[in-house]
Design a protein around this motif. Structure first.
Motif, PDB file in Angstrom:
ATOM      1  N   UNK A 327      28.505 -34.178  32.279  1.00  0.00           N
ATOM      2  CA  UNK A 327      28.835 -35.135  33.331  1.00  0.00           C
ATOM      3  C   UNK A 327      28.307 -36.501  32.886  1.00  0.00           C
ATOM      4  N   UNK A 328      28.777 -37.593  33.505  1.00  0.00           N
ATOM      5  CA  UNK A 328      28.286 -38.917  33.104  1.00  0.00           C
ATOM      6  C   UNK A 328      26.769 -39.018  33.183  1.00  0.00           C
ATOM      7  N   UNK A 329      26.167 -39.631  32.165  1.00  0.00           N
ATOM      8  CA  UNK A 329      24.722 -39.800  32.117  1.00  0.00           C
ATOM      9  C   UNK A 329      24.374 -41.128  32.769  1.00  0.00           C
ATOM     10  N   UNK A 330      23.503 -41.098  33.778  1.00  0.00           N
ATOM     11  CA  UNK A 330      23.190 -42.313  34.537  1.00  0.00           C
ATOM     12  C   UNK A 330      21.846 -42.889  34.124  1.00  0.00           C
ATOM     13  N   UNK A 331      21.769 -44.201  34.195  1.00  0.00           N
ATOM     14  CA  UNK A 331      20.516 -44.875  33.864  1.00  0.00           C
ATOM     15  C   UNK A 331      19.426 -44.511  34.863  1.00  0.00           C
ATOM     16  N   UNK A 332      19.809 -44.336  36.117  1.00  0.00           N
ATOM     17  CA  UNK A 332      18.822 -44.006  37.151  1.00  0.00           C
ATOM     18  C   UNK A 332      18.138 -42.679  36.839  1.00  0.00           C
ATOM     19  N   UNK A 333      18.927 -41.666  36.432  1.00  0.00           N
ATOM     20  CA  UNK A 333      18.353 -40.348  36.137  1.00  0.00           C
ATOM     21  C   UNK A 333      17.450 -40.411  34.909  1.00  0.00           C
ATOM     22  N   UNK A 334      17.892 -41.108  33.866  1.00  0.00           N
ATOM     23  CA  UNK A 334      17.094 -41.204  32.636  1.00  0.00           C
ATOM     24  C   UNK A 334      15.802 -41.965  32.887  1.00  0.00           C
ATOM     25  N   UNK A 335      15.899 -43.095  33.580  1.00  0.00           N
ATOM     26  CA  UNK A 335      14.695 -43.892  33.862  1.00  0.00           C
ATOM     27  C   UNK A 335      13.696 -43.105  34.705  1.00  0.00           C
ATOM     28  N   UNK A 336      14.192 -42.377  35.684  1.00  0.00           N
ATOM     29  CA  UNK A 336      13.316 -41.583  36.541  1.00  0.00           C
ATOM     30  C   UNK A 336      12.615 -40.494  35.739  1.00  0.00           C
ATOM     31  N   UNK A 337      13.350 -39.847  34.834  1.00  0.00           N
ATOM     32  CA  UNK A 337      12.782 -38.782  34.013  1.00  0.00           C
ATOM     33  C   UNK A 337      11.706 -39.334  33.079  1.00  0.00           C
TER      34      UNK A 337
END
Length: 591
Positions: A327-337
């Protein structure tokens, strides 16, 4: 055994050159016999985490010898009850038996068809369609799924039912009667069908992607090259094994004799900490590189529910790769991780937003430079005009890196079928041995998707995905094929639209548009509905409740927006069909 040395025997001047007699079975057996001669058959290979009776999990372990014995036991029974080339459906939850069933079919010279857990609701229609389309003559399951499988076929006349084999009821002694499948006489073994992948198909019109041994082995080598896997390694996965990403990763590590850990997707979702524990654990004197593959939503779940009070409780230093796809990779998810686990020695460069599709076996592009994970913000209006232009207040897009080696790619105008310049948005076309041969029994769709011509060369795959190549990086900007991808699962809009029409008499027939829009962290489902002629707006609320309940129960997702219109207010094409993408663009402008 030196895995790198082994794999590079299949290259000629940096080009993949596979011998025609090679197949998944032959490679696996060659590696296994080599390890047996070295006395490494007792080396631990598989640990399955069973959380059914203990929330902390019960570890079920298998050595390399035990894995191969179970595979050959399944293969022997299939050889006794079927014939080479038979289609064999697998209906079970994530488990060692699922893997033994898949590889057992390969070892029997038959064609596995990975399907869903029969205990999981919402897949009955898909299973019925796929079993009919694939003409599966046998179904492999395990004790946990056997009752549900038998109930599924209860109303099918006995003479029409496939054979049902329960994998964990087969004795190890069967393995002694297994014989290597005979080589085909009409084609090279490497070009035989390896398996059928149905996970991307519509439930009402399933499309079985036909993957050969050549395609799978080629993509495995491409992944090995692109990711630059380091040895020794361990893989942790909870991806559903009916999904192309889940099954090919586990088949790869099984064939190569690589150690891996397996659990179910539900076990991860219930407690994301279970996955984090696996990718961060360090055993005494262990110098092993850890890899894992997940969809984008897993990063967000882990960051929300698995953050330790003390950062030193986790140690991410052995983690060398998180491939993020599906699925599309989001900046919000990566930054949060990264924010959540950076204090626990997480190196952000291990995160690799990647792109792939079943029609090209698995992975098409992944970051192959140190510039990862890379996000750029692009102007919304320029994207609508067909170009990507950087803007401070634009939409963030993840770079999916660079296409894997030994595969040609092009960005093509879907109307003119000509290549576009860098920075322009077009459809991604691919050409290489990792591309599937087509769709099962669907010649017209196969011709349209797999047999396109470009650069005076036939056989180009039109992916249906809109992309732009910019400054050496591939960016996915949308889809021509209308897929709705939420929480790592593909949903076809026509299936959702049919469910909506059946949910309420308030809905006008053939007057529903379902599509996805990008939310802050994941894609959101939008449903536009025309009221039936003469219906009062006062009935919208009751209809909305019915629609939301039906979509949630049948598809496992809930619409973010349900909007009602008068008859003929939803935009249609000149032929009278619902124009989903036009309605999507209109919706985004209005909001």
């Amino acid at each position: 055994m030196d895995l790198e040395q082994l794999l590079y025997q299949f290259y000629d001047d940096d080009k993949i050159d596979l011998p025609p007699e090679l197949s998944l079975f032959q490679l696996c057996e060659m590696l296994y016999q080599g390890s047996a001669e070295m006395g490494t058959g007792e080396v631990h290979q598989l640990r399955y985490w069973d959380f059914s009776s203990d929330r902390d999990g019960v570890a079920v372990d298998y050595t390399r010898d035990e894995v191969m014995t179970r595979i050959k036991a399944v293969a022997a029974r299939l050889q006794q009850t079927g014939a080479p080339g038979d289609r064999v459906a697998i209906m079970a939850a994530n488990s060692p038996e699922y893997l033994f069933a898949f590889m057992g079919a390969i070892y029997a010279g038959q064609v596995p068809v990975p399907l869903y857990d029969p205990n999981e609701p919402g897949h009955g229609e898909q299973l019925t369609a796929v079993l009919a389309d694939s003409k599966a003559s046998a179904v492999l399951t395990n004790n946990a799924g056997a009752k549900a499988v038998r109930e599924f076929f209860a109303e099918v006349p006995r003479a029409e039912r496939p054979r049902i084999l329960v994998v964990d009821a087969l004795p190890d002694s069967l393995a002694e009667s297994w014989t290597a499948p005979e080589e085909p006489t009409d084609k090279d073994p490497i070009d035989e069908v390896a398996f059928l992948q149905y996970t991307s198909g519509s439930t009402r019109l399933p499309a079985g992607v036909v993957l050969t041994h050549r395609a799978i082995l080629t993509n495995v080598l491409q992944i090995y090259d692109a990711v630059e896997l380091k040895m020794p390694l361990r893989v942790s996965t909870w991806l559903p094994l009916h999904h192309d990403m889940g099954i090919i990763i586990t088949v790869f590590v099984t064939i190569m004799g690589i150690e891996f850990e397996l659990m179910g997707p539900r076990d991860f979702i219930q407690q994301p900490k279970r996955w984090v524990d696996q990718i961060t654990k360090r055993e005494d004197d262990e110098d092993t590189f850890v890899y894992t593959v997940v969809p984008n939503f897993a990063l967000d779940l882990a960051a929300r529910y698995a953050v330790p009070q003390n950062p030193e409780d986790y140690d991410f230093s052995a983690l060398d790769g998180i491939l993020v796809g599906s699925e599309p990779v989001t900046k919000a998810a990566v930054d949060t991780f990264v924010e959540a686990f950076g204090p626990s020695q997480l190196d952000p460069t291990v995160i690799r937003p990647s792109y792939g599709l079943a029609e090209a076996t698995l992975i098409v592009a992944t970051p192959q430079t140190e510039e990862r994970p890379l996000f750029k913000t692009f102007d919304r209006e320029e994207i609508g005009r067909g170009r990507i232009v950087e803007a401070e207040d634009g939409i963030p897009f993840a770079s999916n890196g660079q296409p894997v080696p030994d595969m040609r790619f092009a960005v093509v105008d879907p109307e003119t079928r000509e290549e576009v310049e860098e920075g322009a948005i077009g459809e991604l076309w691919l050409h290489g041995d990792n591309v599937a041969v087509g769709y099962e029994g669907r010649e017209e769709d196969t011709q349209k998707t797999f047999n396109n011509t470009l650069r005076d060369q036939d056989g180009w795959l039109a992916t249906g995905d809109l992309v732009a190549f910019y400054q050496g990086h591939l960016y996915i900007t949308g889809r021509l094929k209308d897929l709705v991808v939420i929480a790592g699962r593909n949903h076809y809009p026509q299936d959702i639209e049919a469910t909506v029409m059946e949910a309420s008499d308030h809905v006008r027939p053939d007057s529903v548009a379902a599509f996805a829009v990008q939310g802050e962290d994941v894609e959101k489902l939008v449903v536009l509905v025309e009221r039936v002629e003469g219906a009062d707006e006062a009935g919208d609320a009751i209809a909305e409740d019915a629609i939301r309940g039906a979509v949630s129960n049948k598809h496992g997702i809930s619409p973010e927006v349900i909007r009602f219109y008068a008859p003929n207010e939803i935009v249609r094409s000149s032929s009278g069909k619902i124009a989903r993408m036009v309605n999507r663009a209109k919706f985004l402008q209005e909001d």
